[in-house]
Design a protein around this motif. Structure first.
Motif, PDB file in Angstrom:
ATOM      1  N   UNK A   1      12.055  -2.456  -6.510  1.00  0.00           N
ATOM      2  CA  UNK A   1      11.235  -1.713  -7.478  1.00  0.00           C
ATOM      3  C   UNK A   1      11.928  -0.410  -7.878  1.00  0.00           C
ATOM      4  N   UNK A   2      12.468   0.299  -6.867  1.00  0.00           N
ATOM      5  CA  UNK A   2      13.151   1.569  -7.153  1.00  0.00           C
ATOM      6  C   UNK A   2      14.424   1.332  -7.969  1.00  0.00           C
TER       7      UNK A   2
ATOM      8  N   UNK B   1       3.809   4.414  -2.977  1.00  0.00           N
ATOM      9  CA  UNK B   1       4.122   4.310  -1.554  1.00  0.00           C
ATOM     10  C   UNK B   1       4.418   2.874  -1.146  1.00  0.00           C
ATOM     11  N   UNK B   2       4.062   1.911  -2.000  1.00  0.00           N
ATOM     12  CA  UNK B   2       4.286   0.496  -1.683  1.00  0.00           C
ATOM     13  C   UNK B   2       5.496  -0.088  -2.404  1.00  0.00           C
TER      14      UNK B   2
ATOM     15  N   UNK C   1      -8.274  10.427 -10.355  1.00  0.00           N
ATOM     16  CA  UNK C   1      -7.499  10.616  -9.122  1.00  0.00           C
ATOM     17  C   UNK C   1      -6.057  10.187  -9.345  1.00  0.00           C
ATOM     18  N   UNK C   2      -5.137  10.924  -8.753  1.00  0.00           N
ATOM     19  CA  UNK C   2      -3.717  10.594  -8.901  1.00  0.00           C
ATOM     20  C   UNK C   2      -3.378   9.326  -8.126  1.00  0.00           C
ATOM     21  N   UNK C   3      -2.351   8.607  -8.575  1.00  0.00           N
ATOM     22  CA  UNK C   3      -1.936   7.425  -7.807  1.00  0.00           C
ATOM     23  C   UNK C   3      -1.341   7.838  -6.463  1.00  0.00           C
TER      24      UNK C   3
END
Length: 195
Positions: free
Chosen positions: A103-104, A97-98, A148-150
């Motif tokens: 990055x993409x 989400x950050x 836990x998932x990121x």
């Protein structure tokens, strides 16, 4: 013979597949079943690159962005990331989400053959990641262990996945992209994985 020789490329791919299966840890039961299914789908994905040059492995042959070398790079990255997740939890994958546009854009490079990359190098990297995953599955004390998932828009908040669930996801992702690769290859030169 060189890697540019189609006979050598086919032989190298076949030897790699045989070697990967022969070197897999001797297991039985659920772990053996999971690794056998994953090995089958890895084989079908790699098989789509038989007899190709580096240039052909980087060609887009459909309306989409996918190429064969890029698909293998992506599946390698996905499998590596999930193996890291099994060991280190969500911190191994980061917070999706950050992510910034840059990055993409960098992540999009794993779907392309970049200058200087070779099909042989991409396949070798995939084989190394596969060995690591297989060894991890063979030696983990518990497939029920969960993390836990990121943070990501596509994951339910606060969800957890067990090792088993992660492996099922890797199998599904590999199978899905093997199908994509089959379409890309058939569009390239008519070659099919089956039939």
């Amino acid at each position: 013979m060189t890697l540019d020789d189609p006979t050598t490329r086919e032989s190298t791919t076949r030897e790699s597949t045989t070697r990967d299966l022969a070197e897999a840890p001797a297991l039985s039961g659920e772990r053996a079943d999971l690794l056998e299914v994953l090995a089958k789908h890895r084989h079908f994905l790699r098989f789509t690159t038989r007899d190709l040059t580096d240039e052909q492995a980087g060609l887009r042959t459909t309306a989409g962005e996918l190429c064969l070398g890029g698909l293998i790079k992506h599946v390698t990255s996905v499998e590596r990331g999930w193996a890291d997740f099994i060991l280190d939890g969500p911190s191994a994958m980061g917070d999706f989400t950050a992510m910034t546009e840059a990055d993409w854009a960098q992540r999009a490079d794993e779907f392309r053959m970049l200058p200087g990359e070779t099909l042989a190098g991409v396949l070798a990297d995939y084989a190394e990641v596969a060995r690591r995953t297989d060894d991890l599955v063979a030696t983990l004390p518990d497939l029920e262990a969960a993390q836990p998932l990121p943070k990501a828009p596509w994951f339910e908040p606060a969800a957890q996945w067990s090792v088993r669930r992660v492996l099922l996801h890797v199998i599904a992702e590999t199978a899905q992209h093997a199908g994509h690769a089959d379409i890309v290859r058939e569009s390239l030169d008519g070659a099919k994985s089956m039939g």
